[in-house]
Structures are given as structure tokens and as C-alpha cells.
Scaffold this motif. Structure first.
Motif, PDB file in Angstrom:
ATOM      1  N   LEU A   1       0.835  -1.200   0.000  1.00 21.17           N
ATOM      2  CA  LEU A   1       0.000   0.000   0.000  1.00 21.17           C
ATOM      3  C   LEU A   1       0.874   1.256   0.000  1.00 21.17           C
ATOM      4  N   VAL A   2       1.966   1.214   0.762  1.00 24.01           N
ATOM      5  CA  VAL A   2       2.905   2.347   0.762  1.00 24.01           C
ATOM      6  C   VAL A   2       3.543   2.496  -0.615  1.00 24.01           C
ATOM      7  N   ASP A   3       3.870   1.369  -1.265  1.00 25.94           N
ATOM      8  CA  ASP A   3       4.413   1.429  -2.628  1.00 25.94           C
ATOM      9  C   ASP A   3       3.417   2.089  -3.587  1.00 25.94           C
ATOM     10  N   LEU A   4       2.134   1.728  -3.444  1.00 20.34           N
ATOM     11  CA  LEU A   4       1.103   2.328  -4.300  1.00 20.34           C
ATOM     12  C   LEU A   4       0.963   3.817  -4.012  1.00 20.34           C
ATOM     13  N   LEU A   5       1.072   4.197  -2.755  1.00 21.65           N
ATOM     14  CA  LEU A   5       1.027   5.619  -2.382  1.00 21.65           C
ATOM     15  C   LEU A   5       2.187   6.378  -3.009  1.00 21.65           C
ATOM     16  N   ARG A   6       3.316   5.707  -3.108  1.00 22.57           N
ATOM     17  CA  ARG A   6       4.528   6.348  -3.621  1.00 22.57           C
ATOM     18  C   ARG A   6       4.564   6.414  -5.144  1.00 22.57           C
ATOM     19  N   THR A   7       4.084   5.359  -5.816  1.00 23.65           N
ATOM     20  CA  THR A   7       4.316   5.250  -7.265  1.00 23.65           C
ATOM     21  C   THR A   7       3.037   5.127  -8.091  1.00 23.65           C
ATOM     22  N   GLY A   8       1.876   5.105  -7.449  1.00 23.20           N
ATOM     23  CA  GLY A   8       0.634   4.860  -8.182  1.00 23.20           C
ATOM     24  C   GLY A   8       0.138   6.065  -8.961  1.00 23.20           C
ATOM     25  N   THR A   9      -0.921   5.842  -9.715  1.00 28.37           N
ATOM     26  CA  THR A   9      -1.624   6.938 -10.381  1.00 28.37           C
ATOM     27  C   THR A   9      -2.307   7.790  -9.309  1.00 28.37           C
TER      28      THR A   9
ATOM     29  N   ARG B   1      -5.414   8.098  -8.805  1.00 27.77           N
ATOM     30  CA  ARG B   1      -6.446   7.273  -8.174  1.00 27.77           C
ATOM     31  C   ARG B   1      -5.821   6.263  -7.216  1.00 27.77           C
ATOM     32  N   GLY B   2      -4.694   5.657  -7.640  1.00 23.59           N
ATOM     33  CA  GLY B   2      -4.013   4.692  -6.786  1.00 23.59           C
ATOM     34  C   GLY B   2      -3.522   5.326  -5.497  1.00 23.59           C
ATOM     35  N   GLU B   3      -2.987   6.543  -5.594  1.00 16.51           N
ATOM     36  CA  GLU B   3      -2.523   7.252  -4.399  1.00 16.51           C
ATOM     37  C   GLU B   3      -3.671   7.501  -3.433  1.00 16.51           C
ATOM     38  N   LYS B   4      -4.814   7.911  -3.976  1.00 16.13           N
ATOM     39  CA  LYS B   4      -5.975   8.184  -3.115  1.00 16.13           C
ATOM     40  C   LYS B   4      -6.499   6.905  -2.471  1.00 16.13           C
ATOM     41  N   ASP B   5      -6.586   5.829  -3.256  1.00 16.53           N
ATOM     42  CA  ASP B   5      -7.037   4.549  -2.698  1.00 16.53           C
ATOM     43  C   ASP B   5      -6.085   4.075  -1.600  1.00 16.53           C
ATOM     44  N   ALA B   6      -4.790   4.192  -1.865  1.00 17.85           N
ATOM     45  CA  ALA B   6      -3.797   3.757  -0.873  1.00 17.85           C
ATOM     46  C   ALA B   6      -3.883   4.606   0.389  1.00 17.85           C
ATOM     47  N   ALA B   7      -3.998   5.932   0.227  1.00 16.50           N
ATOM     48  CA  ALA B   7      -4.052   6.822   1.386  1.00 16.50           C
ATOM     49  C   ALA B   7      -5.285   6.554   2.236  1.00 16.50           C
ATOM     50  N   THR B   8      -6.422   6.365   1.581  1.00 15.13           N
ATOM     51  CA  THR B   8      -7.667   6.100   2.319  1.00 15.13           C
ATOM     52  C   THR B   8      -7.552   4.804   3.116  1.00 15.13           C
ATOM     53  N   THR B   9      -6.977   3.781   2.490  1.00 14.62           N
ATOM     54  CA  THR B   9      -6.835   2.485   3.158  1.00 14.62           C
ATOM     55  C   THR B   9      -5.818   2.560   4.291  1.00 14.62           C
ATOM     56  N   LEU B  10      -4.710   3.250   4.057  1.00 11.96           N
ATOM     57  CA  LEU B  10      -3.684   3.375   5.097  1.00 11.96           C
ATOM     58  C   LEU B  10      -4.215   4.143   6.302  1.00 11.96           C
ATOM     59  N   PHE B  11      -5.025   5.164   6.053  1.00 10.83           N
ATOM     60  CA  PHE B  11      -5.617   5.888   7.181  1.00 10.83           C
ATOM     61  C   PHE B  11      -6.446   4.944   8.049  1.00 10.83           C
ATOM     62  N   SER B  12      -7.257   4.127   7.390  1.00 12.73           N
ATOM     63  CA  SER B  12      -8.082   3.169   8.123  1.00 12.73           C
ATOM     64  C   SER B  12      -7.212   2.189   8.915  1.00 12.73           C
ATOM     65  N   LEU B  13      -6.142   1.721   8.294  1.00 17.05           N
ATOM     66  CA  LEU B  13      -5.295   0.713   8.935  1.00 17.05           C
ATOM     67  C   LEU B  13      -4.528   1.266  10.128  1.00 17.05           C
ATOM     68  N   VAL B  14      -4.040   2.511  10.023  1.00 14.27           N
ATOM     69  CA  VAL B  14      -3.222   3.039  11.125  1.00 14.27           C
ATOM     70  C   VAL B  14      -4.078   3.557  12.284  1.00 14.27           C
ATOM     71  N   LEU B  15      -5.387   3.410  12.183  1.00 13.67           N
ATOM     72  CA  LEU B  15      -6.213   3.593  13.372  1.00 13.67           C
ATOM     73  C   LEU B  15      -5.868   2.525  14.400  1.00 13.67           C
ATOM     74  N   ASN B  16      -5.297   1.421  13.907  1.00 15.55           N
ATOM     75  CA  ASN B  16      -4.799   0.351  14.772  1.00 15.55           C
ATOM     76  C   ASN B  16      -3.367   0.687  15.194  1.00 15.55           C
ATOM     77  N   GLN B  17      -3.115   0.695  16.487  1.00 13.99           N
ATOM     78  CA  GLN B  17      -1.819   1.124  17.022  1.00 13.99           C
ATOM     79  C   GLN B  17      -0.653   0.318  16.452  1.00 13.99           C
ATOM     80  N   ALA B  18      -0.789  -1.006  16.388  1.00 18.16           N
ATOM     81  CA  ALA B  18       0.315  -1.844  15.910  1.00 18.16           C
ATOM     82  C   ALA B  18       0.643  -1.556  14.447  1.00 18.16           C
ATOM     83  N   ASN B  19      -0.353  -1.184  13.675  1.00 19.48           N
ATOM     84  CA  ASN B  19      -0.127  -0.902  12.262  1.00 19.48           C
ATOM     85  C   ASN B  19       0.650   0.396  12.042  1.00 19.48           C
TER      86      ASN B  19
END
Length: 237
Positions: free
Chosen positions: A101-109, A111-129
Motif C-alpha cells: 500500500l505504501v508502494d502504491l502511495l509512492r508510485t501509483g496513479t 487514483r491509486g494514491e488516493k485509494d492507498a491513502a484512504t486504506t492506510l488511514f483506516s489501517l493506522v487507526l490500529n496502534q500496531a499498524n
């Protein structure tokens, strides 16, 4: 198509064994078009709450790593849908789903950057993530999004950075790389939400290192905050 347009069809497909293993098995096909259609179908099926526990997350992560650009984007979107369940946030993190997901945030289109960012935000709501995301190198591409206003992703970047900064390792890494001047400029020129997040991030960074607060004051953050407060007060009258 049925899974996209009909909520009842999503339930019917799942109840008749259409998710595990038939659709998930097809994800292993090397034919890129087939793979793309299947991950899109799983994205649509994941919109049903009950289906979120049936879809094999590791198989979607494989597509996120090795699929076509569109398949990666749809995989990221599917992981966002699945990650609305707390148990799936943990599973994505434990299945090593954050680095691609970080790779997609870094190198994606865009749309890919937005999808990756939205998903990463959701995931890092979890402390371990948060720790996993820091180790995967999430901070540099987020800071790039802050600095490149043409990408129109300042909101997303600030929101994730604010969560990452609550982790000591993340706070240190952001502090090493972040230009305080950039954050002060956002406080001055950003949207109301941008200003709020940038201010909170400056305070978080300064909670263990007063030099960040001193730097922000030198760049005029106090005057910008007073001006913002006066404008907000005038708007309420």
C-alpha cells in the motif's frame, strides 16, 4: 455486475458459496484481465458486512503486490472496505499488506494514491499498524503529498501523519524530515480542516521537542492562528 448493482445479490452469492473458494481461487490466475475482474467482484462483495469475514485478505494482498495498475487500485479499495472491521485491520497488518500500500502511495496513479491513502488511514487507526507503516516507509511519500499541492491530497496526508505522530518512532521520523515551514504555510493558507490538522501536528511534534514549537513561532504560526480565529469569529456573527 450483480455484485456491483444489487445488495441482495451480494448476500445470495456469499450464501451459495461464491466467495470461498471459487472467486478467491481465481485470483491466482496469471491472466491479468481475469484477475482484475475477480478483484473488482470481491471489492463489490465486500460492501456487505457479513461478506467482510469471508474474503481471503492474503489473496487480495498478492494482487496488490503483483497485479496490473487497475487491479492494484481495486485491491487497495477492497482492503479499505474490509478494514472497516477491526479484526481485518489486524489481519491486513499481520499479512504484510501495508508495504505494498505504501508502494502504491509512492508510485501509483492519482487514483491509486488516493485509494492507498484512504486504506492506510483506516489501517493506522490500529496502534500496531502505525509501527508497521513507519517501517514500510510511509512518511516520505506523505510529506511529498504535503508539499505538492497539485495532487490535492493535503487532507489525507495530514490526517495520516497526525496518527503516525502519536507513535514515538513516528514522531521522531516526522520531526527529522518535516519542514516546519511547510506546516506553518498550511496553517496560513490551507482549508479550515488543513489548518486544524497542521496545528495539531505541530503541537504533537513539539510535545517532546520544544524546538519544533520555537521554529513554528519563528515562521509566524501565532499570527496565522490569531488571524484564523478572528476570521472564524467574524464568520459566526
Amino acid at each position: 455486475m450483480l455484485s456491483k448493482e444489487s445488495p441482495d445479490s451480494r448476500i445470495l452469492i456469499a450464501n451459495n458459496g461464491g466467495i470461498p473458494p471459487p472467486l478467491v481461487y481465481l485470483l491466482s490466475y496469471t491472466d491479468s484481465e481475469t484477475q482484475q475482474h475477480i478483484v473488482t467482484a470481491l471489492l463489490n462483495l465486500s460492501l456487505d458486512e457479513a461478506n467482510k469475514r469471508l474474503i481471503a485478505i492474503p489473496a487480495i494482498i498478492q494482487v496488490l503486490r503483483y497485479g496490473t495498475e487497475e487491479a492494484k487500485e481495486n485491491s487497495a479499495a477492497a482492503l479499505f472496505s474490509l478494514s472497516t472491521l477491526d479484526e481485518n485491520k489486524v489481519l491486513v497488518g499481520c499479512s504484510n499488506g501495508i508495504p505494498p500500500l505504501v508502494d502504491l502511495l509512492r508510485t501509483g496513479t492519482s487514483r491509486g494514491e488516493k485509494d492507498a491513502a484512504t486504506t492506510l488511514f483506516s489501517l493506522v487507526l490500529n496502534q500496531a499498524n502505525r509501527s508497521r507503516a513507519i517501517k514500510a516507509g510511509i512518511i516520505p511519500p506523505l510529506l511529498h503529498l504535503l508539499e505538492d499541492k497539485t495532487l490535492d491530497m493535503v487532507d489525507e496526508a495530514l490526517s495520516i501523519l497526525l496518527l503516525i505522530a502519536s507513535h514515538p518512532e513516528g514522531r521522531n521520523e516526522i520531526g527529522k524530515m518535516t519542514s516546519i515551514q511547510t506546516l506553518v504555510e498550511i496553517v496560513r493558507d490551507g482549508t479550515p480542516k488543513n489548518k486544524e490538522c497542521a496545528t495539531a501536528l505541530i503541537l504533537e511534534l513539539g510535545s517532546n521537542n520544544s524546538s519544533y514549537l520555537l521554529g513554528a513561532l519563528q515562521y509566524g504560526v501565532y499570527d496565522h492562528l490569531v488571524e484564523h480565529r478572528e476570521m472564524s469569529g467574524a464568520a459566526r456573527r
